[in-house]
Design a protein around this motif. Structure first.
Motif, PDB file in Angstrom:
ATOM      1  N   GLN A   1       0.835  -1.205   0.000  1.00 16.22           N
ATOM      2  CA  GLN A   1       0.000   0.000   0.000  1.00 16.22           C
ATOM      3  C   GLN A   1       0.867   1.252   0.000  1.00 16.22           C
ATOM      4  OE1 GLN A   1      -0.397  -2.557   2.231  1.00 16.22           O
ATOM      5  NE2 GLN A   1      -2.399  -2.436   3.206  1.00 16.22           N
TER       6      GLN A   1
ATOM      7  N   LEU B   1       2.030   2.999  -3.161  1.00 21.73           N
ATOM      8  CA  LEU B   1       1.063   3.789  -3.934  1.00 21.73           C
ATOM      9  C   LEU B   1       1.191   5.270  -3.602  1.00 21.73           C
ATOM     10  CD1 LEU B   1      -2.200   1.645  -3.840  1.00 21.73           C
ATOM     11  CD2 LEU B   1      -0.528   1.858  -5.659  1.00 21.73           C
TER      12      LEU B   1
ATOM     13  N   THR C   1       0.760   6.890 -10.128  1.00 22.83           N
ATOM     14  CA  THR C   1      -0.549   7.527 -10.223  1.00 22.83           C
ATOM     15  C   THR C   1      -1.340   6.978 -11.400  1.00 22.83           C
ATOM     16  OG1 THR C   1       0.646   9.323 -11.222  1.00 22.83           O
ATOM     17  CG2 THR C   1      -0.230   9.706  -9.019  1.00 22.83           C
TER      18      THR C   1
ATOM     19  N   ILE D   1      -2.512   3.447 -13.411  1.00 28.71           N
ATOM     20  CA  ILE D   1      -2.678   2.046 -13.073  1.00 28.71           C
ATOM     21  C   ILE D   1      -1.691   1.145 -13.810  1.00 28.71           C
ATOM     22  CG2 ILE D   1      -4.340   1.334 -14.838  1.00 28.71           C
ATOM     23  CD1 ILE D   1      -4.918   0.829 -11.132  1.00 28.71           C
TER      24      ILE D   1
ATOM     25  N   ARG E   1       0.308  -1.929 -12.176  1.00 26.93           N
ATOM     26  CA  ARG E   1       0.220  -3.293 -12.700  1.00 26.93           C
ATOM     27  C   ARG E   1       1.598  -3.843 -13.028  1.00 26.93           C
ATOM     28  NH1 ARG E   1      -5.354  -4.593 -14.336  1.00 26.93           N
ATOM     29  NH2 ARG E   1      -6.249  -2.524 -14.459  1.00 26.93           N
TER      30      ARG E   1
ATOM     31  N   MET F   1       3.252  -4.736  -9.833  1.00 29.35           N
ATOM     32  CA  MET F   1       2.625  -5.918  -9.234  1.00 29.35           C
ATOM     33  C   MET F   1       3.049  -7.184  -9.961  1.00 29.35           C
ATOM     34  SD  MET F   1       0.608  -5.129  -6.678  1.00 29.35           S
ATOM     35  CE  MET F   1      -0.161  -3.685  -5.955  1.00 29.35           C
TER      36      MET F   1
ATOM     37  N   GLU G   1       5.346 -10.351  -8.398  1.00 37.83           N
ATOM     38  CA  GLU G   1       4.700 -11.644  -8.168  1.00 37.83           C
ATOM     39  C   GLU G   1       5.657 -12.792  -8.461  1.00 37.83           C
ATOM     40  OE1 GLU G   1       1.040 -11.914 -10.314  1.00 37.83           O
ATOM     41  OE2 GLU G   1       0.035 -10.612  -8.891  1.00 37.83           O
TER      42      GLU G   1
ATOM     43  N   GLN H   1      -3.917  -8.109  -5.349  1.00 38.70           N
ATOM     44  CA  GLN H   1      -3.539  -7.946  -6.759  1.00 38.70           C
ATOM     45  C   GLN H   1      -4.703  -8.315  -7.666  1.00 38.70           C
ATOM     46  OE1 GLN H   1      -1.733  -9.751  -4.505  1.00 38.70           O
ATOM     47  NE2 GLN H   1       0.349 -10.092  -5.263  1.00 38.70           N
TER      48      GLN H   1
ATOM     49  N   LEU I   1      -7.259  -5.808  -8.919  1.00 43.84           N
ATOM     50  CA  LEU I   1      -6.853  -4.854  -9.955  1.00 43.84           C
ATOM     51  C   LEU I   1      -7.330  -5.320 -11.334  1.00 43.84           C
ATOM     52  CD1 LEU I   1      -3.234  -3.821  -8.935  1.00 43.84           C
ATOM     53  CD2 LEU I   1      -5.362  -2.591  -8.570  1.00 43.84           C
TER      54      LEU I   1
ATOM     55  N   TYR J   1     -11.306  -0.711 -11.392  1.00 40.94           N
ATOM     56  CA  TYR J   1     -10.110  -0.188 -10.744  1.00 40.94           C
ATOM     57  C   TYR J   1      -9.039   0.160 -11.767  1.00 40.94           C
ATOM     58  CZ  TYR J   1     -12.881  -2.015  -7.066  1.00 40.94           C
ATOM     59  OH  TYR J   1     -13.948  -2.266  -6.242  1.00 40.94           O
ATOM     60  N   THR J   2      -9.471   0.821 -12.837  1.00 30.78           N
ATOM     61  CA  THR J   2      -8.495   1.246 -13.837  1.00 30.78           C
ATOM     62  C   THR J   2      -7.971   2.643 -13.548  1.00 30.78           C
ATOM     63  OG1 THR J   2     -10.426   1.697 -15.165  1.00 30.78           O
ATOM     64  CG2 THR J   2      -9.074  -0.179 -15.828  1.00 30.78           C
ATOM     65  N   ASP J   3      -8.587   3.338 -12.630  1.00 31.10           N
ATOM     66  CA  ASP J   3      -7.948   4.587 -12.250  1.00 31.10           C
ATOM     67  C   ASP J   3      -7.538   4.510 -10.794  1.00 31.10           C
ATOM     68  OD1 ASP J   3      -9.878   6.956 -10.728  1.00 31.10           O
ATOM     69  OD2 ASP J   3     -10.750   5.035 -11.351  1.00 31.10           O
ATOM     70  N   ILE J   4      -6.454   5.186 -10.528  1.00 32.60           N
ATOM     71  CA  ILE J   4      -5.772   5.025  -9.256  1.00 32.60           C
ATOM     72  C   ILE J   4      -6.612   5.501  -8.084  1.00 32.60           C
ATOM     73  CG2 ILE J   4      -4.588   7.244  -9.103  1.00 32.60           C
ATOM     74  CD1 ILE J   4      -2.792   3.923  -8.754  1.00 32.60           C
TER      75      ILE J   4
ATOM     76  N   VAL K   1      -8.542   2.706  -6.682  1.00 34.16           N
ATOM     77  CA  VAL K   1      -7.675   1.775  -5.965  1.00 34.16           C
ATOM     78  C   VAL K   1      -7.328   2.337  -4.584  1.00 34.16           C
ATOM     79  CG1 VAL K   1      -5.443   0.616  -5.970  1.00 34.16           C
ATOM     80  CG2 VAL K   1      -6.707   0.889  -8.098  1.00 34.16           C
ATOM     81  N   ARG K   2      -6.973   3.606  -4.564  1.00 30.69           N
ATOM     82  CA  ARG K   2      -6.628   4.232  -3.288  1.00 30.69           C
ATOM     83  C   ARG K   2      -7.796   4.193  -2.317  1.00 30.69           C
ATOM     84  NH1 ARG K   2      -1.654   7.513  -3.829  1.00 30.69           N
ATOM     85  NH2 ARG K   2      -1.541   7.752  -6.060  1.00 30.69           N
TER      86      ARG K   2
ATOM     87  N   GLU L   1      -7.768  -0.794   4.943  1.00 32.87           N
ATOM     88  CA  GLU L   1      -6.723  -0.714   5.967  1.00 32.87           C
ATOM     89  C   GLU L   1      -7.331  -0.641   7.361  1.00 32.87           C
ATOM     90  OE1 GLU L   1      -4.008   2.443   5.149  1.00 32.87           O
ATOM     91  OE2 GLU L   1      -3.053   1.289   3.544  1.00 32.87           O
TER      92      GLU L   1
END
Lengths: 344, 344
Positions: free
Chosen positions: A238, A241, A247, A249, A253, A256, A260, B238, B241, B246-249, B252-253, B260
Motif C-alpha cells: 500500500q 502507492l 498515479t 494504473i 500493474r 505488481m 509476483e 492484486q 486490480l 479499478y483502472t484509475d488510481i 484503488v486508493r 486498511e
DNA sequence: CTTAGCACTCCCCTAATAAGAGTGCTAATT
DNA sequence: AATTAGCACTCTTATTAGGGGAGTGCTAAG
C-alpha cells in the motif's frame, strides 16, 4: 569520470531535487534553491555537459533534466552524504523488536512492520535461514494416535514446529525413546551436519522405530528445504502507492506483475553484498521489467553467519540515503536480536 | 415489489449483462442477446418503469441502465440461479487443504490462497477463534534459563505456541510440575472455562510456582485475547486490480484506504448470518466509504461452533452467484478440515 | 399493448489553439 | 575565457470547440 566541483554540485542538485519532487529539474530552480553563485545560463551549460556524459537526460526538448541510471550511480557512490535514522525512529524500530519470541512468523512480521513504518517503499524480506544454527532440542508432542507435533529449538533460540503423521500402532514410549536418542546424538550440530553425516549412526540405534524417525527427519528436511527455497516475504504494497510515479494504473500493474515472480526477487536479493549495504539502480538489477526500479538491500546474520536479507524496492528516484540508513539499522538490530545480544 | 415476468426478465438481463461488461446496458443490446420476443421500444418502456421503482438507474440522460443497490438485492433474492463450483474447481480447493497440520498460520495461508485462486475479489478471512475449543494438552519446553516455549493443543487438533519469560531461579522440575498440574486440571475444558472458574483451584496447588503460572496463564489469555480481537487477514489485493472498475488510481486508493481499517472489516464480517451465505450490497454494508462495494460472506465452524468467517469484497457489480458458491464451498471444507472430518 | 420513427441529449473523441515552462544560442559583459 | 542577459524556439499541457455516436423518450401508427 572526473567532474569539476561545480558539475558535481549541479548533478547533486538535480538528483536531490528530483528525488523530492519527482519532476524534471530546471536550471532556474537550481539557481534559486542551491546557491551556487552562478546564473541559470551557466548552469545550463553545465547541464549540457552532464547530459553529454550520460549522467542526466531530458524527457523532451524543452523539459528540465532528470538523472539517468549512471547519474544516480555517480550520486550514490561519490556525492551522497550518509545519514542516520533519528533517535526517535531508532526507538520505533527497536520497540517493534522488543518481543523475545523468536518464532519465525513473528520475527518476519515485526520486521516487515518496522520497515514499512520507516519508509514508503516495498519491503522484500528473505530468510532467516536455519542452515547454520546448531540444534538444541527436539521435542515431540502427541496430538492424535497418528499425528504428533515436532518442535525444534536451536541454540540461537529459534523455534520451529510442524505436524507429522505417524505410522499406525506406535506406542507412546516409542516416541519418547526416539526423542531421547535424537537429542543425545544431534544436540549441538547444525542441520546440514545432521542430515549429511550422523544419520546412519542414529538409524542403527532406532531400527525398531525407523518409520517414525523417517517421518521426523522428513520434517527436519522440510524445514531446511523451506529455507533453501528461501521464501521471500513482501510488505508495504500500500505504501508504494504513495509514490507519485504510481498515479496511473499501468505502472502499478507493471510493479505488481513483476513482484509476483518470487524467483526474480530471490535472485535480486542474492546479489546483495554480504559486507555492506548494496544499491542496485535500474538496469543494474539486470532484469528488463525492473529497469525503472532500484533496490537497496543489506544482509543480516546470526552469530556472524548470514541468514537473510532485507531489501527496499522503489522507483529509481529513491531516497537512497534514507533507504540505506533504514536497511542498515534494521538488519543491525535484527542480527542482534537473532544472535541473542539484544540490548533492551 | 411485484414485478411481472417480463420486468423480471429485463431486470435479470440488465444485471447479468452489467456484471459481465461493467457497462450500462441498452434496450437494444437486451433485445439482441436475450430473446424476449419484444422490440427495444417495449424494453425501454419496461426500463422506464423499473427505473421509477428504483431498481435500475441511468448514469446520464442518454446512457443505458445500470442496476441500483435495490436492483442487485432483488436480483440476488429472487432472480439469481444458484450455481456450484465445477468439479475441477472443487478439486483445486480440496487439494490446498490437504495438509493435516492445523497450525493457525498454515490454515489461514492455505485458505486465502485457495479462495484467491477461485475468484478475482478481495478475500477477507477472520478467525479461527479458539474460544470454544476444549484443551487437550499444555506442554512447556525450556529454551533458555529464563524463557520457555508453551505449546497448547486443543481436542480439535489445534496447535498454538508462544514463548514466555520465566522468573529467574526456576528449577526445571518446577516447570514440569506445573505442566502436570495444568494438564490434570484443565484437560477437556474450554479456554473461557479455564480462565473464569477453575483458576483459583489450581493456584492453591501451585503457590510455590505462582509466578510461572501467572506467566503461562498470561499466554493462554493472550491467545484468547488475540482471538477476541479477531485479526482479519486479507488476500487477493492484486486480483482485484483485474476488475475494470479499478483502472484509475483513485478507485484503488479508496479501496486500499478503507480496507486498511481492520475495525470496519471486522464489523462487516460480523454481520454475516451464521446460518447461510450472506450478501451485503452497497449501502447495506452501512458504511459510507464502502457504498460502492459488496461483500459475500459465510461462516465456518468447528464441531458446530462458529469460529470464523470468509468474505469476498468486490465492486457492487459482483458475480454474486459465483462468489456465493466459492464462500459456501470453502467454508464447508474448512469446517470439515477443522472439525477433523476431513474426507481426503 | 406494441413498435417504428425521429428528435433530442449527453458523452467522448479529435483537432485546434493558447499558455507556459525551459532550453539553446548569440551577443554583450566582466 | 568565462559568465550572463536576452530572446527565439520547442515541446507539453490545459482548454475549447465541434462532430460523431449511442441511447433514450415521445409520438403516432399498427
Amino acid at each position: 569520470m572526473g567532474l569539476n566541483t561545480r558539475k558535481q554540485q549541479v548533478l547533486e542538485a538535480i538528483v536531490e531535487s528530483h528525488i523530492i519532487t519527482a519532476e524534471p529539474v530546471s536550471s532556474r530552480s537550481i539557481a534559486r534553491k542551491y546557491r551556487l553563485g552562478v546564473s541559470p545560463a551557466t548552469i545550463r551549460n553545465e547541464m549540457s555537459d552532464l547530459e553529454e556524459m550520460g549522467l542526466i537526460e531530458q524527457p523532451h526538448t524543452s523539459a528540465g533534466r532528470v538523472p539517468s541510471q549512471p547519474g544516480y550511480r555517480y550520486y550514490v557512490d561519490r556525492l551522497m552524504k550518509k545519514i542516520n535514522l533519528t533517535s526517535r525512529e531508532e526507538r520505533i524500530a527497536r520497540a517493534l523488536f522488543a518481543q523475545k519470541a523468536k518464532v519465525l512468523a513473528n520475527v518476519i512480521q515485526s520486521t516487515i512492520k518496522t520497515v514499512t513504518q520507516l519508509t514508503d517503499y516495498l519491503v522484500l524480506l528473505s530468510g532467516p535461514q536455519l542452515e547454520n544454527a546448531a540444534l538444541k532440542t527436539i521435542k515431540t508432542i502427541p496430538l492424535t494416535p497418528d499425528e504428533a507435533l515436532v518442535v525444534i529449538v536451536t541454540e540461537t533460540g529459534w523455534v520451529e514446529s510442524k505436524v507429522v503423521d505417524l505410522p499406525s500402532g506406535l506406542a507412546a514410549d516409542d516416541l519418547e525413546y526416539i526423542e531421547n536418542v535424537l537429542n543425545t546424538y544431534f544436540r549441538g550440530l547444525t542441520f546440514p551436519q545432521i542430515s549429511r553425516t550422523i544419520l546412519n549412526n542414529v538409524y542403527d540405534k532406532l531400527i525398531k522405530q525407523r518409520q517414525v524417525l523417517d517421518r521426523i527427519m522428513e520434517v527436519v528436511e522440510a524445514l531446511l528445504q523451506e529455507n533453501e527455497d528461501e521464501v521471500i516475504y513482501l510488505g508495504g504494497a500500500q505504501n508504494i502507492l504513495k509514490q507519485p510515479e504510481y498515479t496511473d494504473i499501468a505502472a502499478v500493474r507493471n510493479l505488481m506483475s513483476f513482484i509476483e515472480d518470487e524467483g526474480i526477487l530471490r535472485r535480486i536479493l542474492h546479489k546483495t553484498n554480504p559486507r555492506k549495504v548494496t544499491v542496485m539502480i535500474g538496469r543494474e538489477i539486470n532484469y528488463d521489467p525492473a529497469a525503472g526500479y532500484s533496490v537497496v538491500s543489506s544482509v543480516y546474520s546470526i552469530g556472524g553467519n548470514v541468514v537473510g536479507t532485507i531489501g527496499l524496492l522503489g522507483p529509481m528516484r529513491m531516497d537512497y540515503a534514507r533507504a540505506m540508513a533504514v536497511v542498515e539499522y534494521t538488519t543491525g538490530i535484527l542480527s542482534d536480536v537473532l544472535s541473542g545480544d539484544a540490548f533492551f
